[in-house]
Design a protein around this motif. Structure first.
Motif, PDB file in Angstrom:
ATOM      1  N   ALA A  75     -30.861  -6.234  32.410  1.00 54.91           N
ATOM      2  CA  ALA A  75     -31.575  -7.182  32.357  1.00 54.91           C
ATOM      3  C   ALA A  75     -32.923  -7.101  32.412  1.00 54.91           C
ATOM      4  O   ALA A  75     -33.904  -7.843  31.893  1.00 54.91           O
ATOM      5  N   THR A  76     -33.176  -5.801  33.094  1.00 58.59           N
ATOM      6  CA  THR A  76     -34.759  -5.656  33.499  1.00 58.59           C
ATOM      7  C   THR A  76     -35.365  -4.844  31.964  1.00 58.59           C
ATOM      8  O   THR A  76     -36.578  -4.910  32.177  1.00 58.59           O
ATOM      9  N   GLY A  77     -34.509  -4.635  31.215  1.00 59.90           N
ATOM     10  CA  GLY A  77     -35.134  -4.158  29.846  1.00 59.90           C
ATOM     11  C   GLY A  77     -35.082  -2.748  29.811  1.00 59.90           C
ATOM     12  O   GLY A  77     -35.577  -2.064  28.935  1.00 59.90           O
ATOM     13  N   PHE A  78     -35.016  -1.797  30.930  1.00 60.28           N
ATOM     14  CA  PHE A  78     -34.935  -0.518  30.983  1.00 60.28           C
ATOM     15  C   PHE A  78     -33.735   0.183  30.042  1.00 60.28           C
ATOM     16  O   PHE A  78     -32.490  -0.347  30.076  1.00 60.28           O
ATOM     17  N   GLY A  79     -34.123   1.179  29.222  1.00 59.38           N
ATOM     18  CA  GLY A  79     -33.214   1.695  28.181  1.00 59.38           C
ATOM     19  C   GLY A  79     -33.240   1.026  26.941  1.00 59.38           C
ATOM     20  O   GLY A  79     -32.400   1.347  26.190  1.00 59.38           O
ATOM     21  N   THR A  80     -34.198   0.512  26.266  1.00 61.98           N
ATOM     22  CA  THR A  80     -34.310  -0.143  24.974  1.00 61.98           C
ATOM     23  C   THR A  80     -34.413   1.089  24.027  1.00 61.98           C
ATOM     24  O   THR A  80     -35.015   1.825  23.947  1.00 61.98           O
ATOM     25  N   ILE A 122     -36.672  -3.891  40.571  1.00 66.75           N
ATOM     26  CA  ILE A 122     -36.721  -4.957  41.318  1.00 66.75           C
ATOM     27  C   ILE A 122     -37.231  -4.910  42.585  1.00 66.75           C
ATOM     28  O   ILE A 122     -38.370  -5.716  42.992  1.00 66.75           O
ATOM     29  N   ALA A 123     -37.046  -4.097  43.351  1.00 63.94           N
ATOM     30  CA  ALA A 123     -37.635  -3.851  44.937  1.00 63.94           C
ATOM     31  C   ALA A 123     -38.883  -3.412  44.587  1.00 63.94           C
ATOM     32  O   ALA A 123     -39.670  -3.908  45.570  1.00 63.94           O
ATOM     33  N   ASP A 161     -38.980 -14.005  35.473  1.00 62.80           N
ATOM     34  CA  ASP A 161     -39.703 -12.987  35.660  1.00 62.80           C
ATOM     35  C   ASP A 161     -39.042 -11.614  35.418  1.00 62.80           C
ATOM     36  O   ASP A 161     -39.963 -10.618  35.181  1.00 62.80           O
ATOM     37  N   LEU A 162     -37.737 -11.623  36.029  1.00 61.10           N
ATOM     38  CA  LEU A 162     -37.003 -10.403  35.661  1.00 61.10           C
ATOM     39  C   LEU A 162     -36.653 -10.235  34.195  1.00 61.10           C
ATOM     40  O   LEU A 162     -36.739  -8.913  33.811  1.00 61.10           O
ATOM     41  N   LEU A 163     -36.100 -10.894  33.657  1.00 64.22           N
ATOM     42  CA  LEU A 163     -35.973 -10.911  32.293  1.00 64.22           C
ATOM     43  C   LEU A 163     -37.000 -10.496  31.379  1.00 64.22           C
ATOM     44  O   LEU A 163     -36.666  -9.659  30.444  1.00 64.22           O
ATOM     45  N   PHE A 164     -38.152 -11.132  31.333  1.00 65.59           N
ATOM     46  CA  PHE A 164     -39.172 -11.144  30.450  1.00 65.59           C
ATOM     47  C   PHE A 164     -40.394 -10.599  31.210  1.00 65.59           C
ATOM     48  O   PHE A 164     -41.330 -11.387  31.755  1.00 65.59           O
TER      49      PHE A 164
END
Length: 150
Positions: free
Chosen positions: A7-12, A133-134, A143-146
């Motif tokens: 969800a955070t987008g890390f690892g695209t 996130i922290a 805010d988290l997703l995009f």
């Protein structure tokens, strides 16, 4: 709302990312034609932002269509300047319906994107995502997703 891993987008994956941008372009060109607009701009994701952006222009409006870098999710927002995260989420029924004619991507609603992060289910996120996130302290699901985290 339950947020899935990534969800955070890390690892695209950059190979998948190019295909996702091409797919977004096709979807947005169709939706723009159906709703009387035109695709004015396509911006690929990078290290930041973690999403692709297509801007659809109308005679009296501009709408950014955001495609998450890992999840098959879209969001509609008022366009921002480069380097600014989206904040003004939109619901546009006609545009969403036109997108749905040619895509099974999930279009998140304004209410979903504005949901406080504290009420979202983060149980499936990886430890590295929780750490991000922290650090960044997003306040809403949108805010988290995009995001523009680096």
């Amino acid at each position: 709302m339950k947020l899935p891993p990534g969800a955070t987008g890390f690892g695209t994956d950059s190979r998948q990312s190019k295909k996702d941008l091409q797919d977004l372009a096709a979807v947005c060109h169709h939706a723009a034609r159906r709703t009387g607009g035109a695709v004015a701009e396509l911006i690929p994701l990078g290290a930041t932002p973690n999403f692709h952006t297509a801007t659809i222009t109308y005679p009296d409006d501009r709408i950014a269509v955001l495609r998450h870098g890992l999840l098959p999710w879209l969001a509609l927002a008022k366009p921002t300047r480069p380097g600014q995260a989206p904040r003004d989420w939109l619901d546009r029924t006609e545009l969403a319906e036109a997108i749905g004619e040619v895509s099974d991507l999930r279009i998140l609603t304004r209410d979903e994107l504005l949901q406080p992060l504290g009420s979202a289910d983060l149980a499936d996120l990886a430890a590295a995502e929780i750490k991000q996130i922290a650090y960044w302290r997003p306040t809403t699901v949108g805010d988290l997703l995009f995001n523009l985290w680096d």
